[in-house]
Design an enzyme around this catalytic site. Structure first.
Site, PDB file in Angstrom:
ATOM      1  N   ASP A  76      -5.447 -21.563   6.321  1.00  0.00           N
ATOM      2  CA  ASP A  76      -6.086 -21.659   7.820  1.00  0.00           C
ATOM      3  C   ASP A  76      -7.050 -22.545   7.942  1.00  0.00           C
ATOM      4  O   ASP A  76      -7.221 -23.390   8.817  1.00  0.00           O
ATOM      5  CB  ASP A  76      -5.144 -20.649   8.795  1.00  0.00           C
ATOM      6  CG  ASP A  76      -3.923 -20.726   8.973  1.00  0.00           C
ATOM      7  OD1 ASP A  76      -2.869 -21.709   9.062  1.00  0.00           O
ATOM      8  OD2 ASP A  76      -3.536 -19.528   8.739  1.00  0.00           O
ATOM      9  N   HIS A 124       3.795 -21.698   3.455  1.00  0.00           N
ATOM     10  CA  HIS A 124       4.422 -19.781   2.379  1.00  0.00           C
ATOM     11  C   HIS A 124       5.230 -20.364   1.996  1.00  0.00           C
ATOM     12  O   HIS A 124       5.302 -18.927   1.269  1.00  0.00           O
ATOM     13  CB  HIS A 124       4.795 -19.300   4.024  1.00  0.00           C
ATOM     14  CG  HIS A 124       2.985 -19.119   5.135  1.00  0.00           C
ATOM     15  ND1 HIS A 124       2.678 -19.951   5.797  1.00  0.00           N
ATOM     16  CD2 HIS A 124       2.325 -17.980   5.087  1.00  0.00           C
ATOM     17  CE1 HIS A 124       1.377 -19.405   6.251  1.00  0.00           C
ATOM     18  NE2 HIS A 124       1.402 -18.280   6.003  1.00  0.00           N
ATOM     19  N   CYS A 129      -9.401 -14.143   1.226  1.00  0.00           N
ATOM     20  CA  CYS A 129      -7.987 -13.654   1.008  1.00  0.00           C
ATOM     21  C   CYS A 129      -6.788 -14.859   0.791  1.00  0.00           C
ATOM     22  O   CYS A 129      -5.903 -15.352   0.648  1.00  0.00           O
ATOM     23  CB  CYS A 129      -7.197 -12.730   1.779  1.00  0.00           C
ATOM     24  SG  CYS A 129      -7.250 -12.749   3.504  1.00  0.00           S
ATOM     25  N   GLU A 153      -9.726 -17.555  10.005  1.00  0.00           N
ATOM     26  CA  GLU A 153      -8.796 -19.509  10.104  1.00  0.00           C
ATOM     27  C   GLU A 153      -9.334 -20.088  10.618  1.00  0.00           C
ATOM     28  O   GLU A 153      -9.147 -20.433  10.526  1.00  0.00           O
ATOM     29  CB  GLU A 153      -7.785 -18.283   9.389  1.00  0.00           C
ATOM     30  CG  GLU A 153      -7.212 -17.400  10.649  1.00  0.00           C
ATOM     31  CD  GLU A 153      -5.914 -16.996   9.970  1.00  0.00           C
ATOM     32  OE1 GLU A 153      -5.189 -16.946   8.686  1.00  0.00           O
ATOM     33  OE2 GLU A 153      -5.345 -15.783  10.533  1.00  0.00           O
TER      34      GLU A 153
HETATM   35  C1  PEP Z   1      -5.304 -17.678   5.053  1.00  0.00           C
HETATM   36  O1  PEP Z   1      -4.593 -18.467   6.039  1.00  0.00           O
HETATM   37  O2  PEP Z   1      -5.698 -18.394   4.406  1.00  0.00           O
HETATM   38  C2  PEP Z   1      -4.263 -16.759   5.022  1.00  0.00           C
HETATM   39  C3  PEP Z   1      -4.996 -15.647   3.849  1.00  0.00           C
HETATM   40  O3  PEP Z   1      -3.297 -16.401   5.940  1.00  0.00           O
HETATM   41  P1  PEP Z   1      -2.210 -17.579   5.855  1.00  0.00           P
HETATM   42  O4  PEP Z   1      -2.029 -18.130   4.458  1.00  0.00           O
HETATM   43  O5  PEP Z   1      -0.855 -15.834   5.683  1.00  0.00           O
HETATM   44  O6  PEP Z   1      -1.853 -17.858   6.975  1.00  0.00           O
HETATM   45 MG    MG Z   2      -3.656 -18.131   7.930  1.00  0.00          MG
END
Ligand code: PEP
Ligand code: MG
Length: 596
Positions: free
Chosen positions: A480, A214, A527, A456
């Site tokens: 994920d 992140h 996403c 995910e």
């Molecule tokens: C993902 O896991 O692809 C996602 C969009 O959520 P994050 O990256 O915030 O875990």
């Molecule tokens: Mg995620």
């Protein structure tokens, strides 16, 4: 407080050893600037450069804080009980003496004037320098006075943090008189990364971290070059070294030769020109050559990202990572009203375009409080919806806040990390309860708000009927999904080479999710970071994806790729890719797709 190594600041013309480090690219582009080494403790204070005309005001702010601490110590001394041990008085005296010493009362003011650091940062820089000098003292008694200096500094910092800060100027172009800085640190948490928004830093380099941690994602959303997993960077690079970050290759060059510097400046110029050209596509709808319209959405961390999303021509927000409203607050959960104001701000800023608010995805590399991280395996622990269902009051508060914002525009609720049917059912029951509570209070909200699931966890992608039956839309979190499918920690640079979006298992799970969603007549988006990677745009189009959600900065490049794509040509090649289980065949075929 770790010490910065002492070295002359901005040495004039002294040749320094050039070396190159290789790591993991996380954010594109080229940055050229001076290294600013960040000690972990220093992350707690704000770092920014003040504008020339505000320097004296910033100096005055520090002077006032120093005077306030003087007064504080005087009061302490005056109020000492008569029978207090004499050491106590002596201790206050020592602190007062330290405070009056030019090394504290004057040197940081000089740093503000010379380097335009904000007051907190100038003070810390000076303290770090002094600490390093104290570490070299042989006399134990004197060496231990370092703690007194740090305590005095902490008093001043506390006062400073309570005073109004002078806002930093926005990062601008390279200015020889005021070279821009590149942060070099062992690690930066996603919450700490947030404090660098709007600051005058032009790049990040960290020793650890993965491409889709992140921290990397926030760096990407800041749209400045960054490289992580640069093992040893924070020990090899020295304060004020000249650095080039090649964010495309994941390379950092320290103290480059004039020739190398020139080459990178040229590349920087070419990239800036290409970006400018892309701006022309802002208002062009994303339609493939054969007429298929694609929805391009933005990923945001905070409502303040919405103007950039609008500017890039996003059709809405596909992922609002709401947990960033909860992080870096020492576990103090934002109230319902506070959250509502933030969600409403995003909804209003998007001017009628849908805003997909993901419920709290706390845990793993996004703990509520860095110091509270206790789980042995946090990515597999009480994260996201698991945490929310274990803390129903926090979840209900958030749901009410989101629902209230739905009275001001199109809102969609997205639930992260679902794997079990009962988790979906409990989440829907909580949403129903939040609605009932608002209804009871006569508060307005959109009763038909869509609720979607993040796909995910591989278990979710393998049990899609369970999801499509209950949910209004799906959004594939590839970051994920890859982590959990390939059993590698997305934050751990030692296994970063195993993080492969093109692994056949990952591709099968994505493709199955898109197909199941469409068969059930519900929208499916991606996403995760794959959606913003232009090298994968055609592959995802070929798999049938029609909704992409990414950082605003990536949106126009992806749009350009879509405008140049012909689905009729892409689809057969994609089918070929999906039939293969051979990584080399897949990698080659994906490359071919880009040439079609
Ligand atoms: C993902 O896991 O692809 C996602 C969009 O959520 P994050 O990256 O915030 O875990
Ligand atoms: Mg995620």
């Amino acid at each position: 407080m770790a010490a910065e190594r002492s070295r002359p600041r901005f040495p004039a013309g002294a040749p320094m050893a050039s070396f190159t480090l290789h790591g993991i690219p996380v954010s594109r582009g080229i940055a050229i600037g001076r290294a600013h080494l960040l000690a972990p403790a220093a992350l707690d204070v704000k770092h920014y450069l003040v504008a020339e005309e505000q320097v004296e005001a910033e100096v005055a702010r520090l002077q006032q804080a120093l005077a306030a601490v003087h007064k504080e110590l005087q009061t302490l001394w005056n109020e000492l009980p008569k029978d207090a041990p004499t050491e106590l008085g002596a201790f206050i005296d020592v602190h007062a003496l330290i405070l009056s010493d030019p090394m504290i009362s004057e040197a940081p003011l000089d740093i503000i004037r010379a380097r335009h650091y904000n007051a907190e940062w100038a003070l810390l820089t000076q303290i770090d320098e002094l600490s390093a000098q104290f570490d070299e003292i042989e006399d134990l008694y004197l060496r231990e006075r370092k703690a007194d200096i740090q305590q005095v500094a902490e008093r001043v910092l506390k006062v400073l943090m309570g005073t109004e800060q002078i806002l930093p100027p926005k990062a601008g172009g390279e200015d020889e008189a005021q070279p821009q800085m590149i942060i070099v640190a062992h690690d930066i948490s996603p919450a700490d990364m947030l404090q660098f928004r709007d600051r005058s830093f032009i790049g990040f380099v960290t020793d650890v971290g993965g491409q889709n941690s992140h921290t990397a994602i926030v760096a990407r959303s800041l749209d400045i070059p960054a490289a992580v997993g640069m093992s040893g960077a924070s020990t090899l690079i020295e304060q004020d070294d000249w650095l080039i970050i090649d964010g495309d290759a994941g390379v950092v060059i320290a103290n480059p030769s004039p020739l190398v510097l020139e080459q990178y400046r040229e590349r920087q110029g070419a990239a800036a020109r290409a970006r400018k050209k892309l701006q022309k596509l802002k208002k062009t709808p994303a339609i493939t050559k054969d007429g298929v319209e694609i929805t391009l959405l933005a990923n945001i961390e905070l409502p303040d990202d919405c103007p950039a999303a609008m500017e890039a021509g996003a059709n809405g927000v596909g992922l609002f990572r709401s947990e960033f409203l909860f992080m870096g607050r020492n576990s103090k959960i934002p109230s319902e009203d506070e959250q509502f104001e933030q969600y409403k701000k995003a909804v209003v800023a998007m001017k009628g375009r849908p805003v997909t608010i993901r419920t709290l995805d706390i845990g793993a590399d996004k703990p509520l409080d860095q110091s509270e991280q206790t789980a042995l395996n946090p990515a597999l622990g009480l994260r996201a919806i698991r945490y929310c269902l274990a803390e129903p009051q926090i979840f209900l508060t958030q749901l009410r806040a989101i629902l209230r914002a739905s009275a001001f525009g199109k809102v969609r609720i997205l639930i992260p990390m679902l794997a079990h049917a009962f988790e979906i059912d409990q989440s829907l029951a909580m949403i129903a309860q939040a609605k009932a509570e608002l209804r009871e209070l006569g508060v307005k909200f959109d009763n038909d708000v869509d609720v979607g699931a993040m796909i995910e966890i591989p278990a979710a992608a393998l049990a899609l009927p369970m999801f499509v039956k209950r949910m209004d839309f799906l959004s594939i979190g590839t970051n994920d999904l890859i982590q959990y499918t390939l059993a590698i920690d997305r934050v751990d640079y030692e296994v970063a080479h195993l993080y492969n979006p093109l692994h056949p298992a990952v591709l099968q799970l994505i493709s199955m999710t898109i197909a199941a969603g469409h068969k059930a007549g519900i929208d499916v988006a991606v996403c995760g970071e794959m959606a913003g990677d232009v090298k994968l745009t055609r592959l995802l189009l070929g798999m049938g994806l029609r909704e992409f959600s990414m950082h605003p900065a990536q949106l126009l490049s992806v749009k350009q790729e879509i405008l140049n794509s012909d689905l009729a040509r892409i689809m057969p090649q994609t089918r070929k890719i999906m039939r293969s289980m051979e990584p080399n065949v897949i990698a080659d075929a994906v490359e071919q797709l880009q040439l079609m």
